[in-house]
Design an enzyme around this catalytic site. Structure first.
Site, PDB file in Angstrom:
ATOM      1  N   GLU A  69       0.846  -1.207   0.000  1.00  0.00           N
ATOM      2  CA  GLU A  69       0.000   0.000   0.000  1.00  0.00           C
ATOM      3  C   GLU A  69       0.871   1.244   0.000  1.00  0.00           C
ATOM      4  OE1 GLU A  69      -2.296  -0.109   3.597  1.00  0.00           O
ATOM      5  OE2 GLU A  69      -3.100  -2.103   3.193  1.00  0.00           O
ATOM      6  N   LYS A 107       2.256   4.590   1.531  1.00  0.00           N
ATOM      7  CA  LYS A 107       2.331   5.114   2.898  1.00  0.00           C
ATOM      8  C   LYS A 107       1.896   6.576   2.829  1.00  0.00           C
ATOM      9  CE  LYS A 107       5.222   5.236   7.006  1.00  0.00           C
ATOM     10  NZ  LYS A 107       4.848   6.566   7.411  1.00  0.00           N
ATOM     11  N   ASP A 167       1.108  10.268   3.662  1.00  0.00           N
ATOM     12  CA  ASP A 167       1.778  11.221   4.543  1.00  0.00           C
ATOM     13  C   ASP A 167       0.727  12.143   5.153  1.00  0.00           C
ATOM     14  OD1 ASP A 167       3.857  12.290   5.826  1.00  0.00           O
ATOM     15  OD2 ASP A 167       4.733  13.313   4.110  1.00  0.00           O
ATOM     16  N   TYR A 214      -7.046   1.955   6.337  1.00  0.00           N
ATOM     17  CA  TYR A 214      -6.099   0.910   5.947  1.00  0.00           C
ATOM     18  C   TYR A 214      -5.903  -0.197   6.975  1.00  0.00           C
ATOM     19  CZ  TYR A 214      -2.965   4.339   8.231  1.00  0.00           C
ATOM     20  OH  TYR A 214      -2.399   5.234   9.093  1.00  0.00           O
ATOM     21  N   LYS A 252      10.585   3.343   3.151  1.00  0.00           N
ATOM     22  CA  LYS A 252      10.555   4.790   2.901  1.00  0.00           C
ATOM     23  C   LYS A 252      11.252   5.157   1.591  1.00  0.00           C
ATOM     24  CE  LYS A 252       9.055   6.737   6.865  1.00  0.00           C
ATOM     25  NZ  LYS A 252       9.654   7.923   7.356  1.00  0.00           N
ATOM     26  N   CYS A 291      11.365  49.477  -6.083  1.00  0.00           N
ATOM     27  CA  CYS A 291      11.348  48.392  -7.067  1.00  0.00           C
ATOM     28  C   CYS A 291      12.735  48.269  -7.704  1.00  0.00           C
ATOM     29  CB  CYS A 291      10.292  48.695  -8.130  1.00  0.00           C
ATOM     30  SG  CYS A 291      10.411  47.635  -9.572  1.00  0.00           S
ATOM     31  N   CYS A 322      12.233  49.582 -11.595  1.00  0.00           N
ATOM     32  CA  CYS A 322      11.883  50.959 -11.965  1.00  0.00           C
ATOM     33  C   CYS A 322      12.123  51.967 -10.849  1.00  0.00           C
ATOM     34  CB  CYS A 322      10.435  51.022 -12.433  1.00  0.00           C
ATOM     35  SG  CYS A 322       9.267  50.879 -11.067  1.00  0.00           S
ATOM     36  N   CYS A 373       5.351  46.661  -6.417  1.00  0.00           N
ATOM     37  CA  CYS A 373       5.991  47.835  -6.993  1.00  0.00           C
ATOM     38  C   CYS A 373       4.856  48.797  -7.320  1.00  0.00           C
ATOM     39  CB  CYS A 373       6.720  47.420  -8.266  1.00  0.00           C
ATOM     40  SG  CYS A 373       6.915  48.756  -9.435  1.00  0.00           S
ATOM     41  N   CYS A 423       6.473  50.770 -14.811  1.00  0.00           N
ATOM     42  CA  CYS A 423       7.567  49.867 -14.466  1.00  0.00           C
ATOM     43  C   CYS A 423       7.768  48.913 -15.647  1.00  0.00           C
ATOM     44  CB  CYS A 423       7.227  49.075 -13.204  1.00  0.00           C
ATOM     45  SG  CYS A 423       8.433  47.777 -12.869  1.00  0.00           S
TER      46      CYS A 423
END
Ligand code: IVH
Length: 691
Positions: A127, A129, A131, A239, A327, A423, A426, A441, A447
């Site tokens: 199966e 695993k 997380d 499970y 793992k 920025c 510009c 900005c 710009c």
């Protein structure tokens, strides 16, 4: 040399005792952070390495095993804030293996234990695993009674109210073979898509961003106010079981099928494996499709299939002898942060990007990582020159997980990063919108970074889609000053064709082709047009919603500028207050209105009619894989969408069809495993026909 760096076999007894004490203290701190605060201090593989070291030292010095040894504990103590539930049967953990060669040891051990010869059958269920966060739900006489987290393995937290907000949970177990009393166990998790959406929302609301789907799931489930859990999209898989008064199944396979028949979601990736080779190929297969799965997994679990064998095998310390977790190797690496660059996006958002010393992370060279925003840099205290841990998860842009502060050299000048106040492109002042984490900005279209970004967006695939106006040419024409606003694109031929023809790399034919490509796009559908404007927060899907609602551009503009513009907008399912404000702000900006007036003299926006005809694909979810012979993938997707289908990038249980092109890869295998109908290109075209 640090004690930690000495191999277990080289430790003296005195050193071993010291190290076991250090490890116990450290692991206990890590457990608390992980289980109680949902804020892991280390990545799983680093944690596992410490646990493994502890185990190896204990194996070598069995007399030194501490009373509070980490090997005797599962998880951390339940937090103080939830009421407690004592599990009827302890919720244990799994031992881990990391190498394929460890599989043989595991199966050999079991055979020896059960006294099975090598030619006697010993089946396993493999199966994914998951997380996430494990749960246990007690059902009595088929009725939901209460639910708990794992806690310390014997006592968990009462999450009954929270778990009941998850739609996947059956309140009543209907069907056959329901035991009178049963603890059903599994994992609550958050799908990757839901995790990204949640974080986007958190950023918008100036709230904490979750590091990964696991933390997001844990943080969402362990809420004292269940109405918060309800707002988060959580999912789960069953499970295994804890206490059962009388088992009604003989194998794990049968149990999983019963779960399904009782209405519990069960992972589709489960496989019966008859030999070690089957286990190995399952592991490799899952590793390959890992990034395509809609949820995060961190390995696979092998379980002896027969429950009578499971019973005989029993448990050692904290884990069953009949199951093991294999793992995946970490997709993290250490490297140095060379610089932090600030990128200016088309909407003016300033995004810090990390320039890294190139490093191999799980087989891919990584030299950049996203740093999200200023707050993220502050929170993690990321500084130029630091050694950092980078992580790559699936197709996601690499991230910096943490700074190795102990490696920050005290004599050199590693200074706090100061976000610019102007920025970088510009020099306009940087501003922070109320309620937002992002910095902007303030230069607007003055710009160059914003102006060019918006122009690139204007000609991009889902917008005007002009062939020949890729990034390179757009930058060229922008630098020349030929294209500075969208309307300039449609005036290019008239004003600059002759000049362009004379330029290096260009000629009569190529300029003709470019102009033809531009002229071909003087007519555009309303949804694409709305999207092309690059209004903050308006993606193609929202643009389509707007087009469906307003039908014509004149109507859209008129309504938005009317007194009830916002109310009307918010009636559209999928448009909220922030988006409505952004839309209205765009249409009330005089510069934008001028730009639109000029532009609409050059182009024609088609009215949007919802004249969708029924086809065999209407309302279906479809996935493409492999190379198609008569059309490009983008064309095929567009055809499917206009036939009313939803195109998804990965195969899941929600997929209706997978269209197989040539050299189809893991998605095809995936479809097969999930039992999803596959069709070829010819069948796909037939299904597009109106019925
Ligand atoms: S079986 C008796 N199956 O992994 C042990 N666990 O590292 C029963 N997990 O505590 C666990 N996916 O939270 C099992 N398919 C799976 C799993 C799974 C994830 C978690 C579970 C467990 C942890 C152990």
């Amino acid at each position: 040399m640090l004690l930690r760096d000495i191999l277990p076999e080289n430790l003296t007894e005195e050193q071993a005792l010291q190290e076991l004490q250090d490890l116990a203290a450290e692991l206990s701190k890590l457990d608390k952070a992980y289980y109680q605060d949902d804020a892991p201090l280390l990545d799983d593989w680093q944690y596992d390495a410490l646990k493994k070291r502890n185990e190896e030292i204990e194996n070598r010095f069995p007399l030194l095993v501490l009373l509070n040894s980490p090997s005797k504990k599962v998880g951390a103590l339940a937090s103080e804030t939830f009421s407690k539930i004592t599990h009827k049967e302890a919720m244990l953990s799994l031992s881990n293996i990391f190498e394929e060669s460890d599989i043989i040891d595991f199966t050999d051990r079991i055979r020896r234990f059960l006294n099975l010869s090598s030619n006697e059958a010993l089946d396993f269920i493999a199966e994914p695993k998951i997380d996430g966060l494990s749960f246990s739900i007690l059902y009595e006489n088929g009725r939901f009674v209460k639910a708990a987290t794992r806690g310390d393995g014997s006592v968990g937290e009462d999450i009954t109210q929270n778990i009941l907000t998850i739609p996947d949970i059956p309140r009543v177990l209907l069907g056959n073979k329901v035991p009178k009393i049963i603890e059903i166990r599994g994992e609550v998790y958050m799908k990757k898509d839901d995790f990204f959406a949640l974080n986007e929302e958190q950023i918008r609301l100036n709230k904490k961003v979750f590091a990964n789907p696991r933390n997001a799931a844990a943080g969402s489930l362990r809420q004292l106010d269940p109405s918060i859990t309800q707002q988060r999209n959580l999912s789960l898989f069953a499970y295994t079981v804890g206490y059962v008064d009388e088992p009604t199944w003989q194998t794990q396979e049968e149990l999983l099928n019963l779960f399904k028949s009782w209405g519990f979601p069960v992972s589709k990736e489960i496989k019966l494996c008859r030999c070690d080779e089957d286990l190995v190929s399952y592991y490799r297969y899952l590793q390959e499709i890992r990034s395509d799965l809609p949820y995060d997994i961190d390995g696979v679990v092998y379980k002896v299939n027969r429950t009578d064998y499971q019973k005989r095998l029993g448990f050692i310390a904290r884990a069953p002898r009949w199951a093991i977790a294999h793992k995946f190797p970490p997709t993290q690496a250490q490297t140095r942060l060379k610089d932090i660059r600030i990128q200016v996006g088309r909407t003016g958002v300033l995004t810090p990007v990390a320039d890294l010393q190139a490093v191999n992370v799980g087989g891919v060279m990584v030299s950049h990582a996203t740093l999200h925003n200023e707050d993220e840099i502050k929170r993690k205290d990321i500084r130029i020159g630091d050694m950092v841990i980078v992580q790559r998860a699936g197709d996601v842009i690499p991230q910096i997980v943490e700074v190795l502060k102990e490696k920050r050299n005290k004599d050199t000048e590693i200074q706090e990063f100061v976000f610019p106040t102007v920025c970088p492109v510009c020099k306009a002042p940087v501003i922070r919108d109320e309620d937002e984490v992002a910095l902007y900005c303030s230069g607007g279209l003055n710009c160059p970074a914003q102006a060019l970004g918006r122009l690139k967006h204007f000609v991009s695939k889902d917008a005007f889609d002009i062939e020949g106006l890729g990034n390179k040419n757009m930058e060229l024409f922008f630098d020349f000053g030929w294209i500075r606003t969208p309307v300039d694109i449609f005036l290019l031929e008239e004003k600059y064709a002759k000049q362009l023809e004379l330029m290096d790399g260009w000629g009569k034919k190529s300029v003709e082709n470019l102009c033809a490509a531009i002229n071909k796009k003087r007519k555009i559908s309303l949804d694409k047009f709305i999207f092309s404007l690059g209004i903050r927060g308006i993606g193609i899907a929202t643009a389509r919603l707007l087009a469906l609602h307003y039908h014509s551009f004149d109507n859209l503009k008129g309504q938005l500028l009317s007194l009830f513009g916002k109310e009307d907008l918010m009636q559209i399912d999928g448009i909220g207050s922030v988006m409505a404000d952004d839309l209205i702000a765009f249409f009330t900006d005089i510069k934008n209105m001028d730009m639109l007036d000029f532009l609409l003299k050059q182009i024609e926006v088609d009215n949007f009619e919802n004249n969708q005809k029924q086809t065999a694909l209407t309302g279906k979810v479809i996935v493409f894989t492999g190379t198609l012979s008569q059309m490009t993938r983008d064309e095929a997707k567009a055809m499917a969408i206009s036939a009313g289908a939803k195109v998804s990038a990965s195969v899941s249980s929600k997929t209706d069809f997978v269209v197989l092109g040539e050299n189809a890869g893991s998605k095809a295998k995936n479809a097969l495993n999930l039992g999803i109908k596959t069709i070829d290109e010819k069948e796909f075209k037939q299904m597009l026909e109106i019925i």
